[in-house]
Scaffold this motif. Structure first.
Motif, short mmCIF file in Angstrom:
data_model
loop_
_atom_site.label_atom_id
_atom_site.label_comp_id
_atom_site.label_asym_id
_atom_site.label_seq_id
_atom_site.Cartn_x
_atom_site.Cartn_y
_atom_site.Cartn_z
N LYS A 113 0.38 6.50 -6.70
CA LYS A 113 -0.49 6.19 -7.85
C LYS A 113 -1.96 6.39 -7.52
CE LYS A 113 2.74 2.85 -9.73
NZ LYS A 113 2.94 1.47 -10.17
N LYS A 114 -2.25 6.67 -6.24
CA LYS A 114 -3.61 6.91 -5.74
C LYS A 114 -4.60 5.80 -6.12
CE LYS A 114 -2.75 11.76 -5.64
NZ LYS A 114 -2.88 13.03 -6.26
N LYS A 149 0.84 -1.21 0.00
CA LYS A 149 0.00 0.00 0.00
C LYS A 149 0.87 1.25 0.00
CE LYS A 149 -3.59 2.49 2.38
NZ LYS A 149 -3.97 2.99 3.64
N GLU A 150 1.89 1.26 0.84
CA GLU A 150 2.79 2.42 0.91
C GLU A 150 3.55 2.63 -0.40
OE1 GLU A 150 3.45 4.79 3.31
OE2 GLU A 150 1.62 3.98 4.20
#
Length: 63
Positions: free
Chosen positions: A32-33, A26-27
């Motif tokens: 890239k949102k 996720k980090e």
């Protein structure tokens, strides 16, 4: 059937991913949102890197 940590049952493969790996991924993609499904959003909001592994369900697509 079981192959190297993957289980196969009724057309789906099942495996597990450590929470640390989920949060690391996720980090690494935050710039890239990405838009996560509601289930993953809930997971990221209520769990942490030390939580239990996540069980994933996968179904292969035929090309």
């Amino acid at each position: 059937m079981s192959i190297r940590g993957l289980e196969y049952h009724n057309g789906y493969f099942y495996g597990n991913v450590p929470s640390l790996q989920m949060f690391t991924a996720k980090e690494s993609t935050k710039d890239k949102k990405p838009k996560y499904p509601a289930v993953l959003e809930h997971y990221f909001n209520t769990e942490n890197r030390k939580s239990n592994p996540v069980i994933v369900q996968m179904k292969l697509k035929q090309l």
